[in-house]
Scaffold this motif. Structure first.
Motif, PDB file in Angstrom:
ATOM      1  N   SER A  29      39.482 -22.060   8.754  1.00  0.00           N
ATOM      2  CA  SER A  29      40.404 -22.082   9.889  1.00  0.00           C
ATOM      3  C   SER A  29      40.432 -23.442  10.581  1.00  0.00           C
ATOM      4  O   SER A  29      41.413 -23.791  11.228  1.00  0.00           O
ATOM      5  N   ARG A  30      39.351 -24.207  10.443  1.00  0.00           N
ATOM      6  CA  ARG A  30      39.277 -25.513  11.085  1.00  0.00           C
ATOM      7  C   ARG A  30      40.158 -26.558  10.422  1.00  0.00           C
ATOM      8  O   ARG A  30      40.444 -27.594  11.006  1.00  0.00           O
ATOM      9  N   LYS A  96      41.975 -29.295  -2.065  1.00  0.00           N
ATOM     10  CA  LYS A  96      41.809 -30.311  -1.026  1.00  0.00           C
ATOM     11  C   LYS A  96      41.920 -29.659   0.341  1.00  0.00           C
ATOM     12  O   LYS A  96      42.770 -28.809   0.566  1.00  0.00           O
ATOM     13  N   ALA A  97      41.045 -30.076   1.235  1.00  0.00           N
ATOM     14  CA  ALA A  97      41.092 -29.623   2.626  1.00  0.00           C
ATOM     15  C   ALA A  97      41.247 -30.844   3.521  1.00  0.00           C
ATOM     16  O   ALA A  97      40.586 -31.859   3.321  1.00  0.00           O
ATOM     17  N   THR A  98      42.133 -30.743   4.493  1.00  0.00           N
ATOM     18  CA  THR A  98      42.397 -31.853   5.404  1.00  0.00           C
ATOM     19  C   THR A  98      42.108 -31.436   6.833  1.00  0.00           C
ATOM     20  O   THR A  98      42.581 -30.406   7.304  1.00  0.00           O
ATOM     21  N   LEU A  99      41.332 -32.277   7.493  1.00  0.00           N
ATOM     22  CA  LEU A  99      40.965 -32.066   8.882  1.00  0.00           C
ATOM     23  C   LEU A  99      41.417 -33.276   9.682  1.00  0.00           C
ATOM     24  O   LEU A  99      41.115 -34.409   9.313  1.00  0.00           O
ATOM     25  N   ARG A 100      42.138 -33.026  10.761  1.00  0.00           N
ATOM     26  CA  ARG A 100      42.624 -34.133  11.594  1.00  0.00           C
ATOM     27  C   ARG A 100      42.017 -34.013  12.986  1.00  0.00           C
ATOM     28  O   ARG A 100      42.394 -33.136  13.769  1.00  0.00           O
ATOM     29  N   ILE A 101      41.038 -34.892  13.243  1.00  0.00           N
ATOM     30  CA  ILE A 101      40.438 -35.017  14.566  1.00  0.00           C
ATOM     31  C   ILE A 101      40.325 -36.505  14.834  1.00  0.00           C
ATOM     32  O   ILE A 101      39.446 -37.171  14.284  1.00  0.00           O
ATOM     33  N   PHE A 102      41.229 -37.039  15.625  1.00  0.00           N
ATOM     34  CA  PHE A 102      41.304 -38.481  15.901  1.00  0.00           C
ATOM     35  C   PHE A 102      41.658 -39.285  14.658  1.00  0.00           C
ATOM     36  O   PHE A 102      42.324 -40.300  14.730  1.00  0.00           O
ATOM     37  N   ARG A 103      41.178 -38.883  13.540  1.00  0.00           N
ATOM     38  CA  ARG A 103      41.544 -39.496  12.257  1.00  0.00           C
ATOM     39  C   ARG A 103      41.614 -38.374  11.226  1.00  0.00           C
ATOM     40  O   ARG A 103      41.292 -37.223  11.540  1.00  0.00           O
TER      41      ARG A 103
END
Length: 118
Positions: A29-30, A96-103
């Motif tokens: 979920s993140r 592939k998993a993508t996380l966007r936190i500031f970058r």
């Protein structure tokens, strides 16, 4: 550290079906987006399908109508259902998993081989 483990690849005849699974360590979920990519020998890695945390999906033209991506948040797994497989679908499929936190942070699995015989 994020780990993604793909499974479900194999050898299938043209017209057949396979379901790939990508199991993540921890909650999916993140992640803003999760997706499947594939790479055939001698070719670049291409997008197959993606799904956002809101459930929006996107498909490559070549698989539209044949492949379905879905996410099972309860089991931290993303699936790719592949129907009417063609020899040109032969490739190593990567999750592939993508996380966007500031970058942007991208995480990849090790890949699973899909071979479609004619």
């Amino acid at each position: 550290q994020v780990q993604l483990v793909e499974s479900g690849g194999g050898l299938v005849q043209a017209g057949g079906s396979l379901r790939l699974s990508c199991a993540a360590s921890g909650s999916i979920s993140r992640f803003n987006t999760m997706g499947w990519y594939r790479q055939a020998p001698g070719k670049q890695r291409d997008l197959v399908a993606t799904i956002t945390s809101a459930g929006s999906t996107n498909y490559a033209d070549s698989v539209q109508g044949r492949f379905t991506i879905s996410r099972d948040n309860a089991n931290n797994t993303v699936h790719l259902r592949m129907n009417n497989l063609k020899p040109e679908d032969t490739a190593v499929y990567y999750c592939k998993a993508t996380l966007r936190i500031f970058r942007t942070y991208d995480y990849w699995g090790q890949g699973t081989q899909v071979t479609v015989s004619s």
